[in-house]
Design a protein around this motif. Structure first.
Motif, PDB file in Angstrom:
ATOM      1  N   SER A 171       0.846  -1.199   0.000  1.00 55.42           N
ATOM      2  CA  SER A 171       0.000   0.000   0.000  1.00 55.42           C
ATOM      3  C   SER A 171       0.877   1.242   0.000  1.00 55.42           C
ATOM      4  CB  SER A 171      -0.915   0.036   1.232  1.00 55.42           C
ATOM      5  OG  SER A 171      -1.780  -1.072   1.282  1.00 55.42           O
ATOM      6  N   VAL A 172       0.395   2.307  -0.652  1.00 54.18           N
ATOM      7  CA  VAL A 172       1.192   3.524  -0.762  1.00 54.18           C
ATOM      8  C   VAL A 172       0.294   4.746  -0.847  1.00 54.18           C
ATOM      9  CG1 VAL A 172       1.278   3.571  -3.290  1.00 54.18           C
ATOM     10  CG2 VAL A 172       3.180   4.554  -1.988  1.00 54.18           C
ATOM     11  N   LEU A 173       0.786   5.860  -0.306  1.00 52.40           N
ATOM     12  CA  LEU A 173       0.250   7.188  -0.633  1.00 52.40           C
ATOM     13  C   LEU A 173       1.199   7.800  -1.634  1.00 52.40           C
ATOM     14  CD1 LEU A 173      -1.481   9.754  -0.356  1.00 52.40           C
ATOM     15  CD2 LEU A 173      -0.003  10.408   1.558  1.00 52.40           C
ATOM     16  N   ASP A 174       0.738   7.980  -2.855  1.00 52.26           N
ATOM     17  CA  ASP A 174       1.549   8.573  -3.911  1.00 52.26           C
ATOM     18  C   ASP A 174       1.418  10.090  -3.843  1.00 52.26           C
ATOM     19  OD1 ASP A 174       2.982   9.107  -6.231  1.00 52.26           O
ATOM     20  OD2 ASP A 174       1.189   8.930  -7.470  1.00 52.26           O
ATOM     21  N   VAL A 175       2.474  10.741  -3.410  1.00 51.91           N
ATOM     22  CA  VAL A 175       2.493  12.201  -3.328  1.00 51.91           C
ATOM     23  C   VAL A 175       2.983  12.718  -4.678  1.00 51.91           C
ATOM     24  CG1 VAL A 175       3.422  14.201  -2.087  1.00 51.91           C
ATOM     25  CG2 VAL A 175       2.910  12.094  -0.854  1.00 51.91           C
ATOM     26  N   SER A 176       2.042  12.853  -5.593  1.00 53.90           N
ATOM     27  CA  SER A 176       2.409  13.146  -6.990  1.00 53.90           C
ATOM     28  C   SER A 176       2.256  14.638  -7.271  1.00 53.90           C
ATOM     29  CB  SER A 176       1.547  12.320  -7.953  1.00 53.90           C
ATOM     30  OG  SER A 176       0.172  12.508  -7.695  1.00 53.90           O
ATOM     31  N   GLN A 177       3.307  15.385  -6.996  1.00 54.54           N
ATOM     32  CA  GLN A 177       3.316  16.833  -7.253  1.00 54.54           C
ATOM     33  C   GLN A 177       3.676  17.081  -8.717  1.00 54.54           C
ATOM     34  OE1 GLN A 177       6.197  17.316  -4.081  1.00 54.54           O
ATOM     35  NE2 GLN A 177       4.802  18.652  -2.974  1.00 54.54           N
ATOM     36  N   ILE A 178       2.903  16.471  -9.592  1.00 59.66           N
ATOM     37  CA  ILE A 178       3.240  16.479 -11.017  1.00 59.66           C
ATOM     38  C   ILE A 178       2.002  16.666 -11.879  1.00 59.66           C
ATOM     39  CG2 ILE A 178       3.057  13.973 -11.345  1.00 59.66           C
ATOM     40  CD1 ILE A 178       5.946  16.214 -12.598  1.00 59.66           C
ATOM     41  N   HIS A 179       0.974  17.308 -11.323  1.00 64.50           N
ATOM     42  CA  HIS A 179      -0.303  17.441 -12.024  1.00 64.50           C
ATOM     43  C   HIS A 179      -0.309  18.694 -12.893  1.00 64.50           C
ATOM     44  CE1 HIS A 179      -2.077  14.030  -9.927  1.00 64.50           C
ATOM     45  NE2 HIS A 179      -1.395  14.448  -8.875  1.00 64.50           N
ATOM     46  N   HIS A 180       0.574  18.690 -13.890  1.00 64.07           N
ATOM     47  CA  HIS A 180       0.718  19.852 -14.772  1.00 64.07           C
ATOM     48  C   HIS A 180      -0.498  20.044 -15.669  1.00 64.07           C
ATOM     49  CE1 HIS A 180       4.655  19.632 -13.238  1.00 64.07           C
ATOM     50  NE2 HIS A 180       5.279  19.046 -14.240  1.00 64.07           N
ATOM     51  N   SER A 181      -1.256  18.975 -15.890  1.00 63.45           N
ATOM     52  CA  SER A 181      -2.448  19.037 -16.733  1.00 63.45           C
ATOM     53  C   SER A 181      -3.336  17.865 -16.356  1.00 63.45           C
ATOM     54  CB  SER A 181      -2.066  18.928 -18.217  1.00 63.45           C
ATOM     55  OG  SER A 181      -1.644  17.597 -18.522  1.00 63.45           O
ATOM     56  N   PRO A 182      -4.604  17.874 -16.779  1.00 66.77           N
ATOM     57  CA  PRO A 182      -5.449  16.696 -16.544  1.00 66.77           C
ATOM     58  C   PRO A 182      -4.861  15.424 -17.147  1.00 66.77           C
ATOM     59  CG  PRO A 182      -6.810  18.579 -17.120  1.00 66.77           C
ATOM     60  CD  PRO A 182      -5.384  19.015 -17.315  1.00 66.77           C
ATOM     61  N   GLU A 183      -4.128  15.554 -18.238  1.00 68.31           N
ATOM     62  CA  GLU A 183      -3.516  14.370 -18.858  1.00 68.31           C
ATOM     63  C   GLU A 183      -2.417  13.792 -17.963  1.00 68.31           C
ATOM     64  OE1 GLU A 183      -5.837  16.550 -21.543  1.00 68.31           O
ATOM     65  OE2 GLU A 183      -4.037  17.306 -20.505  1.00 68.31           O
ATOM     66  N   HIS A 184      -1.663  14.637 -17.297  1.00 70.24           N
ATOM     67  CA  HIS A 184      -0.672  14.146 -16.339  1.00 70.24           C
ATOM     68  C   HIS A 184      -1.377  13.405 -15.200  1.00 70.24           C
ATOM     69  CE1 HIS A 184       1.836  17.123 -18.420  1.00 70.24           C
ATOM     70  NE2 HIS A 184       2.908  16.579 -17.850  1.00 70.24           N
ATOM     71  N   THR A 185      -2.465  13.957 -14.742  1.00 66.30           N
ATOM     72  CA  THR A 185      -3.222  13.318 -13.671  1.00 66.30           C
ATOM     73  C   THR A 185      -3.758  11.966 -14.113  1.00 66.30           C
ATOM     74  OG1 THR A 185      -3.858  15.477 -12.776  1.00 66.30           O
ATOM     75  CG2 THR A 185      -5.206  13.582 -12.146  1.00 66.30           C
ATOM     76  N   ASP A 186      -4.327  11.909 -15.298  1.00 64.34           N
ATOM     77  CA  ASP A 186      -4.867  10.644 -15.808  1.00 64.34           C
ATOM     78  C   ASP A 186      -3.779   9.590 -15.927  1.00 64.34           C
ATOM     79  OD1 ASP A 186      -7.325  11.865 -15.976  1.00 64.34           O
ATOM     80  OD2 ASP A 186      -7.213  12.235 -18.135  1.00 64.34           O
ATOM     81  N   ALA A 187      -2.575   9.998 -16.317  1.00 68.89           N
ATOM     82  CA  ALA A 187      -1.469   9.050 -16.436  1.00 68.89           C
ATOM     83  C   ALA A 187      -1.086   8.486 -15.072  1.00 68.89           C
ATOM     84  CB  ALA A 187      -0.259   9.736 -17.076  1.00 68.89           C
ATOM     85  N   ALA A 188      -1.096   9.328 -14.047  1.00 70.27           N
ATOM     86  CA  ALA A 188      -0.784   8.848 -12.696  1.00 70.27           C
ATOM     87  C   ALA A 188      -1.816   7.842 -12.223  1.00 70.27           C
ATOM     88  CB  ALA A 188      -0.705  10.028 -11.725  1.00 70.27           C
ATOM     89  N   VAL A 189      -3.096   8.149 -12.445  1.00 73.40           N
ATOM     90  CA  VAL A 189      -4.158   7.226 -12.037  1.00 73.40           C
ATOM     91  C   VAL A 189      -4.038   5.907 -12.787  1.00 73.40           C
ATOM     92  CG1 VAL A 189      -6.651   6.825 -11.966  1.00 73.40           C
ATOM     93  CG2 VAL A 189      -5.739   9.091 -11.427  1.00 73.40           C
ATOM     94  N   ALA A 190      -3.809   5.975 -14.092  1.00 75.22           N
ATOM     95  CA  ALA A 190      -3.700   4.760 -14.901  1.00 75.22           C
ATOM     96  C   ALA A 190      -2.565   3.873 -14.406  1.00 75.22           C
ATOM     97  CB  ALA A 190      -3.496   5.121 -16.373  1.00 75.22           C
ATOM     98  N   ALA A 191      -1.441   4.467 -14.066  1.00 73.43           N
ATOM     99  CA  ALA A 191      -0.300   3.681 -13.591  1.00 73.43           C
ATOM    100  C   ALA A 191      -0.604   3.009 -12.265  1.00 73.43           C
ATOM    101  CB  ALA A 191       0.929   4.567 -13.471  1.00 73.43           C
ATOM    102  N   LEU A 192      -1.242   3.735 -11.353  1.00 73.32           N
ATOM    103  CA  LEU A 192      -1.582   3.145 -10.061  1.00 73.32           C
ATOM    104  C   LEU A 192      -2.560   1.989 -10.230  1.00 73.32           C
ATOM    105  CD1 LEU A 192      -1.963   6.357  -7.847  1.00 73.32           C
ATOM    106  CD2 LEU A 192      -0.026   4.775  -7.942  1.00 73.32           C
ATOM    107  N   LEU A 193      -3.511   2.141 -11.127  1.00 73.47           N
ATOM    108  CA  LEU A 193      -4.469   1.061 -11.387  1.00 73.47           C
ATOM    109  C   LEU A 193      -3.770  -0.133 -12.031  1.00 73.47           C
ATOM    110  CD1 LEU A 193      -7.479   3.184 -12.706  1.00 73.47           C
ATOM    111  CD2 LEU A 193      -7.419   1.890 -10.563  1.00 73.47           C
ATOM    112  N   ASP A 194      -2.903   0.122 -12.993  1.00 71.04           N
ATOM    113  CA  ASP A 194      -2.217  -0.960 -13.697  1.00 71.04           C
ATOM    114  C   ASP A 194      -1.245  -1.703 -12.789  1.00 71.04           C
ATOM    115  OD1 ASP A 194      -3.620  -0.299 -15.962  1.00 71.04           O
ATOM    116  OD2 ASP A 194      -1.949   0.710 -16.963  1.00 71.04           O
ATOM    117  N   ALA A 195      -0.700  -1.029 -11.797  1.00 80.24           N
ATOM    118  CA  ALA A 195       0.262  -1.674 -10.908  1.00 80.24           C
ATOM    119  C   ALA A 195      -0.387  -2.761 -10.059  1.00 80.24           C
ATOM    120  CB  ALA A 195       0.929  -0.637 -10.007  1.00 80.24           C
TER     121      ALA A 195
END
Length: 488
Positions: A171-195
């Motif tokens: 389990s992890v809290l991903d502190v993703s200070q990288i939300h430069h755009s909604p597309e960046h956010t979607d990529a972070a969510v997709a990776a967490l789901l795929d993992a």
């Protein structure tokens, strides 16, 4: 059932004979088959004859017992469970293994995986007296982070998640200070789901004109987090140094989300804490990272508010955050959680986190004791293991699902090899886990009953292919940022 743990088996002490005669019933050339369809509804898996550290004080620990997993859930723990099961069940041999809950990392900047070790000698922020020291704020957040594309976010998030799975962090809290755009956010969510592990997406700030923080939280909630069954959930980053922090906190509380923020001594955090406390804004929905350099009255207020804390002990020592506040937490009666923070400076495996926390706390306490001050008790290995498991689950508000091996909870667990050269012979189970083990001892990993690592290898992961993609991302980021990689 478990005589091999307590009864001599007649083996000779002659090394040549030991090498020539493998133990009966255990053939190194014929590994056991992995249970199939683990984690699916009505599929039962029985871990037999293992040493079990439940981290559940009501249940206790077992020198030799079984764990029955039904689908994604722990169904029962005890001795001789196989005799009570009528339905078909697949088994895992737990002999020579210690079973513990999966570790819980409460603060990990996973988007920085491509930048691993690039700031090994760095500090948090610039020091005019020592300008030769590279610093995180300028190099990582100021130069490299703005260069990230959505695809860079995705591969770092995925690779970092899989690496921690390999090390038993479920389990992890991903502190993703990288939300430069909604597309960046979607990529972070997709990776967490795929993992495929349990994760909390910390929706923090980004940079640039396309950044939609904090208001994109509504889209996130609607598109990804409207249901209740996902292993990936949502928290709000609420850094108090941002102009819009009060709005972010307001939105989070409207949506019932946890609010996470960094608090580092020497950067004005004491005044910030005093302001939050005086305005009654600090509550039990806050998770505070680091808490270095904060006075004891503020610690008392944190305890009274019921807020959680996350300590990244190796990073705090290495990057000049201030002395990790282990004794402040102890004085305030707060169980800390542990976190890895940034892999640009330090590894994210939890054996490192636990060992650093144990040795620093005991070092501080022992030094006081030598001076005649016996105010604090030295922490035990079992207590530190609690910080890494149930302490983390409580900090992320996941304790009803994970953090302990309790019937009814999700089957997030790891099997650790206690017969390996660096551990055997087993004399004290919590001590072996905390003071002797490393990621190589992580034999098998389950998340929600699903086997993700089996007998030392991740399941269904093409590591070489992902490594090439991560390297390509790294090369792009350094080139885009105009920085040279200094290999030596």
């Amino acid at each position: 059932m478990c005589q091999h743990h307590s009864k001599a088996d007649g083996r000779t002490a002659t090394g040549a004979i030991l090498l020539a005669r493998p133990e009966a019933g255990r053939s190194p050339t014929q590994p056991a088959a992995m249970p199939q369809d683990s984690g699916k509804d009505h599929v039962q898996v029985l871990i037999k004859d293992a040493c079990i550290l439940t981290m559940d004080n009501q249940i206790g620990d077992y020198a030799c017992a079984d764990i029955l997993i039904d689908g994604d859930t722990i169904a029962a723990i005890g001795s001789g469970l196989a005799q009570c099961i009528s339905a078909p069940v697949q088994t895992i041999d737990g002999r020579g293994k210690i079973v513990v809950p999966g570790f819980v990392d409460t603060h990990h900047h996973q988007f920085e995986t491509a930048l691993r070790s690039s700031l090994a000698d760095g500090i948090l922020s610039g020091d005019p007296a020592q300008p030769e020291y590279p610093n995180y704020m300028e190099r990582i957040l100021g130069r490299l982070a703005p260069a990230y594309r959505p695809e860079d976010v995705y591969i770092s998030e995925l690779y970092g998640s899989l690496s921690q799975l390999d090390a038993g962090v479920t389990s992890v809290l991903d502190v993703s200070q990288i939300h430069h755009s909604p597309e960046h956010t979607d990529a972070a969510v997709a990776a967490l789901l795929d993992a495929g592990r349990r994760a909390v997406l910390g929706y923090f700030e980004g940079q640039g004109l396309a950044c939609r923080y904090p208001h994109d939280i509504f889209r996130l909630q609607r598109e990804y987090f409207a249901g209740t069954q996902s292993q990936v959930t949502l928290a709000m980053g609420g850094e108090v140094y941002l102009p819009e922090w009060e709005r972010a906190w307001q939105l989070a509380r409207e949506l019932g989300l946890q609010i996470v923020f960094h608090c580092v001594g020497g950067m004005g955090s004491q005044a910030v804490m005093d302001d939050l406390i005086s305005r009654g804004l600090l509550r039990d929905d806050n998770l505070i990272i680091h808490m270095t350099g904060i006075n004891q009255p503020a610690w008392k207020a944190v305890a009274e508010a019921g807020a959680a804390i996350s300590l990244a002990v190796p990073i705090e020592m290495a990057m000049r955050h201030g002395t990790p506040p282990l004794l402040h937490a102890q004085a305030a009666g707060i169980m800390p959680s542990l976190s890895s923070d940034v892999e640009c400076t330090m590894t994210a495996d939890f054996f490192t986190q636990m060992r650093c926390a144990l040795t620093l706390q005991r070092g501080l306490v022992n030094e006081l004791a030598l001076e005649g001050d016996h105010t604090f008790a030295p922490v035990s290995a079992r207590e530190v293991l609690q910080w890494a498991t149930i302490g983390g689950a409580r900090a992320l508000r996941l304790a009803s699902q994970t953090g302990s091996l309790s019937p009814g909870k999700q089957a997030d667990l790891i099997l650790l090899d206690s017969e390996a050269l660096n551990v055997s012979p087993l004399n004290h189970a919590p001590g072996a886990v905390v003071t002797l083990m490393e990621r190589s001892n992580v034999d098998t990993v389950m998340v929600a009953g699903r086997i993700r690592k089996w007998q030392g290898r991740l399941v269904g992961v093409d590591v070489p292919s992902l490594t090439r993609k991560l390297e390509a991302s790294r090369d792009y980021l350094f080139e885009k940022a105009g920085l040279a990689r200094v290999l030596f």
